[in-house]
Motif scaffolding. Structure first.
Motif, short mmCIF file in Angstrom:
data_model
loop_
_atom_site.label_atom_id
_atom_site.label_comp_id
_atom_site.label_asym_id
_atom_site.label_seq_id
_atom_site.Cartn_x
_atom_site.Cartn_y
_atom_site.Cartn_z
N GLU A 220 -12.36 -17.27 10.70
CA GLU A 220 -13.19 -16.75 11.88
C GLU A 220 -14.75 -16.29 11.37
OE1 GLU A 220 -13.05 -17.31 15.30
OE2 GLU A 220 -11.32 -18.52 14.40
N HIS B 184 -27.63 -6.95 13.54
CA HIS B 184 -26.83 -5.97 13.47
C HIS B 184 -26.61 -5.40 12.00
CE1 HIS B 184 -23.64 -8.53 11.94
NE2 HIS B 184 -23.89 -9.45 13.08
N GLU C 284 -18.62 -4.10 13.09
CA GLU C 284 -17.85 -4.01 14.08
C GLU C 284 -18.91 -4.90 15.35
OE1 GLU C 284 -18.83 -1.24 12.78
OE2 GLU C 284 -16.98 0.27 12.32
N ILE C 285 -18.43 -6.04 15.30
CA ILE C 285 -19.05 -7.08 16.36
C ILE C 285 -18.02 -7.70 17.19
CG2 ILE C 285 -21.38 -7.15 15.18
CD1 ILE C 285 -20.14 -10.06 14.30
N SER C 286 -18.71 -7.98 18.39
CA SER C 286 -17.61 -8.55 19.43
C SER C 286 -16.76 -9.73 18.76
CB SER C 286 -18.50 -8.95 20.32
OG SER C 286 -17.71 -9.81 21.36
N GLY C 287 -15.53 -9.91 19.03
CA GLY C 287 -14.77 -10.91 18.63
C GLY C 287 -13.90 -10.69 17.25
N ASP D 242 -12.46 -7.65 16.25
CA ASP D 242 -11.26 -6.71 16.46
C ASP D 242 -11.79 -5.44 15.78
OD1 ASP D 242 -8.78 -5.88 17.39
OD2 ASP D 242 -7.69 -6.98 15.82
N ASP D 243 -10.82 -4.45 15.98
CA ASP D 243 -11.17 -3.04 15.55
C ASP D 243 -9.91 -2.33 14.71
OD1 ASP D 243 -11.60 -0.16 15.23
OD2 ASP D 243 -12.57 -0.22 17.30
#
Length: 249
Positions: A11, A24, A45-48, A50-51
């Motif tokens: 990804e 960002h 940390e960006i969308s798609g 995870d954390d």
């Protein structure tokens, strides 16, 4: 390390090739005038994506891959090497009772005892004809757990920095007999269990490996595989809290 689902590396490659403008952090914005290709997958940390503190997608897949690689029931991944995981583990286990810890444990274990106001009982490794400590004697572990019923967990280092490996299966059997949790600091043994040339991985209740020491990993990655049906939720909570206080992305 791939499974049937999407994985983090793939990804990240797709993100870089998409030519999306990164508004960002980090500040280099993937600008080739500032960085070389090795930093192109450096994101925040960006969308798609995870954390780490509440993994549900890509990072959760990584956890599952890591557990599978070392034949564990479950695994969590942390940054800041084994230090963060050791401190978190000690803080979690201190609430259960006394901790039997090897006197040659890493300083992070001592820090965890101090931060949690935990009660530690020391066990010294066997002396050998070398300028460093030997193995932890399983019989001594049994004696101490028999003598003090308030000891609820054990933390030892195996292998040590010098490569000394204790008899973990024997110590695990003793821990099970006394109802104690065995934690093995295997920071210098990330490679154990991956090739028959090397000794097997510890497979204690909890094992902590520093991937960045003897293998390859981004940042100072560490992994905590679980090899028993003991509930890891308390350890997970302390791991998340520790990462939030100390980690950088």
């Amino acid at each position: 390390m791939k499974n049937n689902n999407y994985n983090l590396s793939d990804e990240l490659s797709k993100l870089v090739s998409s030519n999306i403008l990164p508004m960002h952090m980090p500040g280099h914005k993937r600008n080739p005038d500032f960085i070389d290709e090795s930093f192109s997958k450096d994101i925040t940390e960006i969308s798609g994506f995870d954390d780490l503190h509440r993994a549900e997608g890509l990072i959760q897949n990584l956890f599952q891959d890591a557990a599978s690689l070392w034949n564990a029931d479950e695994a969590i991944v942390s940054v800041n090497g084994s230090t963060g995981l050791l401190v978190s583990t000690v803080m979690a286990l201190s609430s259960l009772g006394k901790i039997l810890m090897a006197s040659n444990c890493h300083i992070s274990v001592w820090h965890g005892i101090e931060m949690s106001s935990g009660d530690a009982v020391l066990i010294s490794p066997d002396a050998i004809n070398q300028p460093f400590a030997g193995k932890i004697n399983p019989n001594k572990v049994d004696e101490l757990l028999t003598k003090d019923k308030d000891i609820k967990s054990i933390i030892i280092t195996s292998p040590t920095y010098e490569g000394i490996i204790s008899d973990i299966p024997a110590i695990q059997n003793i821990a099970d007999k006394h109802g104690a949790v065995l934690v093995v600091d295997e920071a210098h043994g990330a490679h154990l269990g991956l090739n028959p040339y090397f000794p097997a991985t510890s497979k204690a209740d909890v094992v902590i490996k520093s991937i960045h020491k003897t293998l390859s990993a981004p940042t100072q990655t560490a992994i905590m595989p679980f090899y028993a049906n003991k509930d890891p939720r308390k350890l997970k909570k302390h791991n998340k809290d520790s990462n939030k206080r100390t980690s950088t992305t």
